[in-house]
Design an enzyme around this catalytic site. Structure first.
Site, PDB file in Angstrom:
ATOM      1  N   ARG A  15      42.208  52.679  41.087  1.00  0.00           N
ATOM      2  CA  ARG A  15      41.626  53.025  39.796  1.00  0.00           C
ATOM      3  C   ARG A  15      40.317  52.262  39.556  1.00  0.00           C
ATOM      4  O   ARG A  15      39.367  52.809  38.992  1.00  0.00           O
ATOM      5  CB  ARG A  15      42.635  52.739  38.671  1.00  0.00           C
ATOM      6  CG  ARG A  15      43.836  53.681  38.716  1.00  0.00           C
ATOM      7  CD  ARG A  15      44.739  53.504  37.531  1.00  0.00           C
ATOM      8  NE  ARG A  15      44.031  53.735  36.273  1.00  0.00           N
ATOM      9  CZ  ARG A  15      44.560  53.421  35.081  1.00  0.00           C
ATOM     10  NH1 ARG A  15      45.759  52.860  35.024  1.00  0.00           N
ATOM     11  NH2 ARG A  15      43.873  53.648  33.981  1.00  0.00           N
ATOM     12  N   ASN A  44      40.835  53.398  26.692  1.00  0.00           N
ATOM     13  CA  ASN A  44      40.424  53.409  28.096  1.00  0.00           C
ATOM     14  C   ASN A  44      40.200  51.994  28.626  1.00  0.00           C
ATOM     15  O   ASN A  44      39.811  51.102  27.877  1.00  0.00           O
ATOM     16  CB  ASN A  44      39.160  54.255  28.266  1.00  0.00           C
ATOM     17  CG  ASN A  44      39.391  55.682  27.824  1.00  0.00           C
ATOM     18  OD1 ASN A  44      40.535  56.111  27.649  1.00  0.00           O
ATOM     19  ND2 ASN A  44      38.307  56.405  27.605  1.00  0.00           N
ATOM     20  N   VAL A  45      40.428  51.834  29.918  1.00  0.00           N
ATOM     21  CA  VAL A  45      40.289  50.533  30.582  1.00  0.00           C
ATOM     22  C   VAL A  45      39.153  50.549  31.600  1.00  0.00           C
ATOM     23  O   VAL A  45      39.008  49.610  32.367  1.00  0.00           O
ATOM     24  CB  VAL A  45      41.625  50.163  31.271  1.00  0.00           C
ATOM     25  CG1 VAL A  45      42.734  49.957  30.241  1.00  0.00           C
ATOM     26  CG2 VAL A  45      42.036  51.204  32.310  1.00  0.00           C
ATOM     27  N   HIS A  99      43.857  48.773  25.225  1.00  0.00           N
ATOM     28  CA  HIS A  99      44.768  48.719  26.382  1.00  0.00           C
ATOM     29  C   HIS A  99      44.230  47.821  27.492  1.00  0.00           C
ATOM     30  O   HIS A  99      44.634  47.942  28.664  1.00  0.00           O
ATOM     31  CB  HIS A  99      45.037  50.132  26.901  1.00  0.00           C
ATOM     32  CG  HIS A  99      45.812  50.965  25.925  1.00  0.00           C
ATOM     33  ND1 HIS A  99      45.823  52.334  25.966  1.00  0.00           N
ATOM     34  CD2 HIS A  99      46.598  50.632  24.876  1.00  0.00           C
ATOM     35  CE1 HIS A  99      46.584  52.798  24.985  1.00  0.00           C
ATOM     36  NE2 HIS A  99      47.060  51.798  24.314  1.00  0.00           N
ATOM     37  N   CYS A 135      46.115  35.461  35.298  1.00  0.00           N
ATOM     38  CA  CYS A 135      47.032  34.757  36.196  1.00  0.00           C
ATOM     39  C   CYS A 135      48.435  34.735  35.589  1.00  0.00           C
ATOM     40  O   CYS A 135      48.601  34.354  34.425  1.00  0.00           O
ATOM     41  CB  CYS A 135      46.553  33.327  36.434  1.00  0.00           C
ATOM     42  SG  CYS A 135      47.709  32.386  37.438  1.00  0.00           S
ATOM     43  N   CYS A 181      49.181  30.330  35.412  1.00  0.00           N
ATOM     44  CA  CYS A 181      48.528  29.461  34.425  1.00  0.00           C
ATOM     45  C   CYS A 181      47.892  30.231  33.271  1.00  0.00           C
ATOM     46  O   CYS A 181      47.376  29.624  32.332  1.00  0.00           O
ATOM     47  CB  CYS A 181      47.477  28.586  35.125  1.00  0.00           C
ATOM     48  SG  CYS A 181      46.086  29.543  35.763  1.00  0.00           S
ATOM     49  N   CYS A 227      45.346  28.045  40.350  1.00  0.00           N
ATOM     50  CA  CYS A 227      46.706  27.583  40.653  1.00  0.00           C
ATOM     51  C   CYS A 227      47.360  28.332  41.817  1.00  0.00           C
ATOM     52  O   CYS A 227      48.476  27.998  42.209  1.00  0.00           O
ATOM     53  CB  CYS A 227      47.576  27.697  39.407  1.00  0.00           C
ATOM     54  SG  CYS A 227      48.040  29.398  39.039  1.00  0.00           S
ATOM     55  N   GLY A 261      38.969  63.010  22.908  1.00  0.00           N
ATOM     56  CA  GLY A 261      39.637  63.029  24.205  1.00  0.00           C
ATOM     57  C   GLY A 261      40.903  62.215  24.311  1.00  0.00           C
ATOM     58  O   GLY A 261      41.112  61.493  25.287  1.00  0.00           O
ATOM     59  N   VAL A 312      39.225  69.357  24.491  1.00  0.00           N
ATOM     60  CA  VAL A 312      39.188  70.671  25.144  1.00  0.00           C
ATOM     61  C   VAL A 312      40.372  71.531  24.697  1.00  0.00           C
ATOM     62  O   VAL A 312      40.366  72.743  24.895  1.00  0.00           O
ATOM     63  CB  VAL A 312      39.198  70.534  26.683  1.00  0.00           C
ATOM     64  CG1 VAL A 312      37.886  69.967  27.189  1.00  0.00           C
ATOM     65  CG2 VAL A 312      40.374  69.694  27.167  1.00  0.00           C
TER      66      VAL A 312
HETATM   67  N1  APR Z   1      36.545  66.310  26.788  1.00  0.00           N
HETATM   68  C1  APR Z   1      37.367  66.099  25.711  1.00  0.00           C
HETATM   69  N2  APR Z   1      38.727  65.963  25.818  1.00  0.00           N
HETATM   70  C2  APR Z   1      39.256  66.095  27.051  1.00  0.00           C
HETATM   71  C3  APR Z   1      38.467  66.345  28.211  1.00  0.00           C
HETATM   72  C4  APR Z   1      37.055  66.457  28.037  1.00  0.00           C
HETATM   73  N3  APR Z   1      36.231  66.688  29.054  1.00  0.00           N
HETATM   74  N4  APR Z   1      39.310  66.423  29.298  1.00  0.00           N
HETATM   75  C5  APR Z   1      40.564  66.207  28.826  1.00  0.00           C
HETATM   76  N5  APR Z   1      40.535  66.024  27.483  1.00  0.00           N
HETATM   77  C6  APR Z   1      41.662  65.717  26.593  1.00  0.00           C
HETATM   78  C7  APR Z   1      42.991  66.366  26.959  1.00  0.00           C
HETATM   79  O1  APR Z   1      43.102  67.658  26.374  1.00  0.00           O
HETATM   80  C8  APR Z   1      43.986  65.380  26.349  1.00  0.00           C
HETATM   81  O2  APR Z   1      44.234  65.696  24.977  1.00  0.00           O
HETATM   82  O3  APR Z   1      41.886  64.327  26.699  1.00  0.00           O
HETATM   83  C9  APR Z   1      43.250  64.050  26.408  1.00  0.00           C
HETATM   84  C10 APR Z   1      43.760  63.076  27.467  1.00  0.00           C
HETATM   85  O4  APR Z   1      45.068  62.726  27.107  1.00  0.00           O
HETATM   86  P1  APR Z   1      45.897  61.675  27.991  1.00  0.00           P
HETATM   87  O5  APR Z   1      45.758  62.024  29.414  1.00  0.00           O
HETATM   88  O6  APR Z   1      47.258  61.603  27.403  1.00  0.00           O
HETATM   89  O7  APR Z   1      45.106  60.302  27.771  1.00  0.00           O
HETATM   90  P2  APR Z   1      45.153  59.309  26.509  1.00  0.00           P
HETATM   91  O8  APR Z   1      45.391  60.020  25.228  1.00  0.00           O
HETATM   92  O9  APR Z   1      43.960  58.458  26.606  1.00  0.00           O
HETATM   93  O10 APR Z   1      46.453  58.427  26.885  1.00  0.00           O
HETATM   94  C11 APR Z   1      46.776  57.336  26.081  1.00  0.00           C
HETATM   95  O11 APR Z   1      48.431  56.628  27.667  1.00  0.00           O
HETATM   96  O12 APR Z   1      49.033  56.396  29.842  1.00  0.00           O
HETATM   97  C12 APR Z   1      48.636  55.712  28.727  1.00  0.00           C
HETATM   98  O13 APR Z   1      47.517  53.644  28.622  1.00  0.00           O
HETATM   99  C13 APR Z   1      47.319  54.978  28.953  1.00  0.00           C
HETATM  100  O14 APR Z   1      45.464  54.737  27.432  1.00  0.00           O
HETATM  101  C14 APR Z   1      46.373  55.654  27.961  1.00  0.00           C
HETATM  102  C15 APR Z   1      47.307  56.200  26.914  1.00  0.00           C
END
Ligand code: APR
Length: 239
Positions: free
Chosen positions: A66, A98-99, A115, A123, A126, A146, A183, A210
Site C-alpha cells: 500500500r 485516508n492514510v 485513521h 514502535c 518503546c 530499542c 468519496g 460516483v
Molecule cells: N470519486 C468520488 N467517489 C468515489 C470515486 C471517485 N472517483 N470512486 C469511488 N468513490 C466512492 C464509492 O462510491 C464509495 O462510496 O468512494 C467510496 C469509497 O468507500 P470505501 O471504499 O468504503 O472507503 P471509505 O469510505 O474511505 O472507508 C472508510 O474503512 O476500511 C476502512 O480504514 C478504512 O478509512 C477506511 C474506512
C-alpha cells in the site's frame, strides 16, 4: 453545482470530509467499491492488532504494498481542487479517513488524519514514532532505539481513533456551517458519525460521490460523479 458553490461562498466555516474515493483516480484502491481492498483481502487477516501479532511479516507485506501504491500515486484534480479551496479560504480544514498523504502532497495545510498514516511508524516496544518519506526497505522494520518491531501508524479495526485528531475533528464539525463530503461509503464508525454531528448542529452537507452512500439520505446537495471531475468544476464556480 451553482447551489453548492453558493453555499460554500456564503459559508463562514466550511470543512471537507474525505474517504478513499478522493484517491481512486490517483490509482489508490478504495476498500469496498469495485476492486476494493476488502473485496480481495480479509481485513481480519491484515488490518487488526491480532493479525499483526499473529503474522507481522504478512501484515507488513500488505502495508508496504500500500505504501508503494501511495508513493507512486500523485494527487489528482480532486485533491488539487480541495487544496485550492483551502488556499482561497473557502474551506478551513480537511478531515480525512485516508492514510495515503495525498491531501498534504496536493498542498493542504490543515489535514486531520482520523485513521493515521502510511508514512508514520510506531514502535510496539518503546512507543517511539517515526515519520518516513518512502516505503520501508526491510519487512518487518525494527525500531532503531530499542530494536522492537515497528507497526504501521494506521488505525486498525477494533482500535480507537487517535484522541487528538478525533477531538479536533469533532470541534471542527461542531463549528462548521457547510461540510463537503467526498468519496466515502459512510459505513465506518466513528468517522462516519462526524458529518451527522455537523448536520445535527445545523450544517449543510454537500456530497460528491460516483454513487449514493450511507450518508446520502442526510445531505442537502448530492453531486454525482468522480471527485476529480466534479470538484474542479465546483472551484470554477467559486470566485
Ligand atoms: N470519486 C468520488 N467517489 C468515489 C470515486 C471517485 N472517483 N470512486 C469511488 N468513490 C466512492 C464509492 O462510491 C464509495 O462510496 O468512494 C467510496 C469509497 O468507500 P470505501 O471504499 O468504503 O472507503 P471509505 O469510505 O474511505 O472507508 C472508510 O474503512 O476500511 C476502512 O480504514 C478504512 O478509512 C477506511 C474506512
Amino acid at each position: 453545482m451553482k447551489e453548492a458553490a453558493e453555499l460554500l461562498k456564503k459559508s463562514k466555516h466550511a470543512v471537507v470530509f474525505t474517504g478513499a474515493g478522493i484517491s481512486a483516480e490517483s490509482g489508490v484502491p478504495t476498500f469496498r467499491g469495485f476492486g476494493g481492498l476488502w473485496k480481495n483481502y480479509k481485513p481480519e487477516e491484515l488490518a487488526t492488532p491480532e493479525a499483526f501479532s499473529r503474522d507481522p511479516i504478512l501484515v507488513w507485506q500488505f502495508y508496504r504494498w500500500r505504501q508503494e501504491i501511495a508513493y507512486k500515486a500523485n494527487p489528482n484534480p480532486g485533491h488539487l481542487a480541495i487544496a485550492k479551496m483551502e488556499s482561497m479560504g473557502v474551506v478551513k480544514a480537511v478531515i480525512t479517513q485516508n492514510v495515503d498523504g495525498l491531501h498534504q502532497r496536493a498542498g493542504n495545510k490543515h489535514v486531520i488524519e482520523l485513521h493515521g498514516s502510511l508514512w508514520r511508524l510506531r514502535c510496539v516496544g518503546c512507543g517511539a514514532v517515526f515519520q518516513i518519506e518512502k516505503p520501508v526497505d526491510e519487512v518487518p522494520p525494527r525500531c532503531e532505539s530499542c530494536g522492537s518491531l515497528l507497526r504501521p501508524g494506521v488505525v486498525w479495526f477494533g482500535e480507537p481513533l487517535p484522541q487528538r485528531e478525533y477531538s479536533i475533528a469533532i470541534e471542527l464539525m461542531e463549528k462548521s456551517d457547510v461540510v463537503l463530503v467526498v468519496g466515502t461509503s459512510g459505513l465506518v464508525y466513528p468517522a462516519a458519525y462526524l458529518p451527522q454531528l455537523a448536520k445535527e448542529k445545523g450544517a449543510k452537507l454537500i456530497e460528491v460521490n460516483v454513487e449514493e452512500s450511507a450518508l446520502t439520505p442526510l445531505v442537502d446537495i448530492f453531486l454525482k460523479g468522480p471527485a476529480g471531475e466534479v470538484l474542479p468544476k465546483l472551484v470554477e464556480e467559486l470566485p
